[in-house]
Design a protein around this motif. Structure first.
Motif, PDB file in Angstrom:
ATOM      1  N   LEU A 131       0.836  -1.204   0.000  1.00 22.90           N
ATOM      2  CA  LEU A 131       0.000   0.000   0.000  1.00 22.90           C
ATOM      3  C   LEU A 131       0.870   1.253   0.000  1.00 22.90           C
ATOM      4  CD1 LEU A 131      -2.712  -1.180   2.541  1.00 22.90           C
ATOM      5  CD2 LEU A 131      -2.835  -1.198   0.039  1.00 22.90           C
ATOM      6  N   ASP A 132       1.967   1.209   0.763  1.00 17.93           N
ATOM      7  CA  ASP A 132       2.903   2.344   0.767  1.00 17.93           C
ATOM      8  C   ASP A 132       3.533   2.537  -0.611  1.00 17.93           C
ATOM      9  OD1 ASP A 132       2.379   2.737   3.465  1.00 17.93           O
ATOM     10  OD2 ASP A 132       4.163   1.618   4.120  1.00 17.93           O
ATOM     11  N   PRO A 140       7.906   5.936 -11.250  1.00 19.50           N
ATOM     12  CA  PRO A 140       8.633   4.814 -11.867  1.00 19.50           C
ATOM     13  C   PRO A 140       8.696   3.596 -10.928  1.00 19.50           C
ATOM     14  CG  PRO A 140       9.814   6.870 -12.241  1.00 19.50           C
ATOM     15  CD  PRO A 140       8.715   7.169 -11.256  1.00 19.50           C
ATOM     16  N   GLY A 141       8.876   3.849  -9.639  1.00 20.17           N
ATOM     17  CA  GLY A 141       8.894   2.749  -8.669  1.00 20.17           C
ATOM     18  C   GLY A 141       7.549   2.047  -8.594  1.00 20.17           C
ATOM     19  N   VAL A 142       6.481   2.826  -8.618  1.00 21.76           N
ATOM     20  CA  VAL A 142       5.125   2.248  -8.604  1.00 21.76           C
ATOM     21  C   VAL A 142       4.935   1.369  -9.839  1.00 21.76           C
ATOM     22  CG1 VAL A 142       2.653   2.767  -8.701  1.00 21.76           C
ATOM     23  CG2 VAL A 142       4.147   4.146  -7.236  1.00 21.76           C
ATOM     24  N   GLU A 143       5.363   1.860 -11.007  1.00 20.24           N
ATOM     25  CA  GLU A 143       5.221   1.088 -12.258  1.00 20.24           C
ATOM     26  C   GLU A 143       5.975  -0.238 -12.172  1.00 20.24           C
ATOM     27  OE1 GLU A 143       3.457   1.466 -15.104  1.00 20.24           O
ATOM     28  OE2 GLU A 143       2.476   3.223 -14.237  1.00 20.24           O
ATOM     29  N   LEU A 149       4.079  -7.222  -9.306  1.00 23.47           N
ATOM     30  CA  LEU A 149       2.880  -7.752  -8.659  1.00 23.47           C
ATOM     31  C   LEU A 149       2.016  -8.527  -9.657  1.00 23.47           C
ATOM     32  CD1 LEU A 149       0.652  -6.337  -6.019  1.00 23.47           C
ATOM     33  CD2 LEU A 149      -0.422  -6.680  -8.227  1.00 23.47           C
ATOM     34  N   MET A 150       1.890  -8.021 -10.852  1.00 21.26           N
ATOM     35  CA  MET A 150       1.032  -8.664 -11.850  1.00 21.26           C
ATOM     36  C   MET A 150       1.528 -10.060 -12.251  1.00 21.26           C
ATOM     37  SD  MET A 150      -1.414  -6.587 -12.052  1.00 21.26           S
ATOM     38  CE  MET A 150      -2.364  -7.208 -13.420  1.00 21.26           C
ATOM     39  N   GLN A 161       9.532  -4.936  -3.145  1.00 15.57           N
ATOM     40  CA  GLN A 161      10.392  -3.826  -2.723  1.00 15.57           C
ATOM     41  C   GLN A 161      11.586  -3.673  -3.659  1.00 15.57           C
ATOM     42  OE1 GLN A 161       9.631  -1.748   0.142  1.00 15.57           O
ATOM     43  NE2 GLN A 161      10.986  -0.534  -1.151  1.00 15.57           N
ATOM     44  N   ARG A 162      12.179  -4.805  -4.074  1.00 15.28           N
ATOM     45  CA  ARG A 162      13.301  -4.733  -5.023  1.00 15.28           C
ATOM     46  C   ARG A 162      12.849  -4.082  -6.329  1.00 15.28           C
ATOM     47  NH1 ARG A 162      14.317  -9.829  -2.886  1.00 15.28           N
ATOM     48  NH2 ARG A 162      13.349 -10.879  -4.679  1.00 15.28           N
ATOM     49  N   ALA A 163      11.679  -4.476  -6.813  1.00 15.39           N
ATOM     50  CA  ALA A 163      11.166  -3.886  -8.052  1.00 15.39           C
ATOM     51  C   ALA A 163      10.906  -2.396  -7.856  1.00 15.39           C
ATOM     52  CB  ALA A 163       9.880  -4.597  -8.484  1.00 15.39           C
ATOM     53  N   PHE A 164      10.304  -2.032  -6.759  1.00 11.24           N
ATOM     54  CA  PHE A 164      10.015  -0.632  -6.472  1.00 11.24           C
ATOM     55  C   PHE A 164      11.307   0.179  -6.445  1.00 11.24           C
ATOM     56  CE2 PHE A 164       9.386   2.922  -3.560  1.00 11.24           C
ATOM     57  CZ  PHE A 164       8.253   3.544  -4.108  1.00 11.24           C
ATOM     58  N   ASP A 165      12.355  -0.384  -5.800  1.00 10.49           N
ATOM     59  CA  ASP A 165      13.631   0.306  -5.658  1.00 10.49           C
ATOM     60  C   ASP A 165      14.468   0.279  -6.939  1.00 10.49           C
ATOM     61  OD1 ASP A 165      12.958   0.788  -3.011  1.00 10.49           O
ATOM     62  OD2 ASP A 165      14.141  -0.900  -2.235  1.00 10.49           O
TER      63      ASP A 165
END
Length: 167
Positions: A131-132, A140-143, A149-150, A161-165
């Protein structure tokens, strides 16, 4: 029936598994309990078709949230149009709920943190970390996190988290 102090109480429609489902859900979540049960009477049998004395409604709480389970017959089934969301803090908690709720459920219905339990009810097991990430200003991190996630069935917080970062 005991008076529930919540203004809104979800009612879950089952064919004849209301008591079994309520007992199962209460066993999964801490701070949960069965409350009361009402039985069918002879009155209205031509409509409900249930034997006198069989369970009609079971009320219960899951971690303080009131629910009602109704043995309403085979007329209606659950669909993914509604799901119950379980917010979790870490991977251990996510794994626990995922494993308990998905046991005996539909393996084909598992995607992006969603699952169907053995009664056909849809659940989402969602880490608060997701959620955060999803509400972050870091687009870009959200994408990247959304793309990761998909591809998941059960969510992996560290991989998200790795993908977000961008790692």
């Amino acid at each position: 029936m005991a008076r529930i102090n919540a203004r809104i109480q979800p009612c879950l429609w089952f064919d004849d598994q209301a008591e079994e489902a309520a007992r199962f859900y209460v066993s999964v979540f801490p701070n949960s309990r069965l409350l009361e049960q009402a039985s069918y009477t002879e009155a209205g049998r031509e409509q409900h078709g249930k034997p006198q004395g069989s369970p009609m409604v079971v009320t219960f709480e899951l971690d303080g949230q009131p629910f009602m389970a109704l043995n309403g017959g085979p007329h209606f089934r659950f669909s993914e149009a509604i799901s119950l969301v379980v917010h979790v803090q870490d991977q251990a908690e996510l794994d626990r709920y995922w494993n308990l709720l998905s046991a005996g459920g539909d393996p084909a219905a598992r995607q992006c943190g969603w699952l169907k339990d053995r009664f056909g009810l849809s659940w989402q097991v969602v880490p608060t970390a997701w959620l955060d990430m999803a509400t972050s200003a870091n687009r870009p991190g959200v994408e990247r996190a959304m793309a990761a996630l998909m591809q998941m069935k059960k969510l992996d917080i560290a991989a998200l988290q790795r993908a977000f970062d961008g790692r």
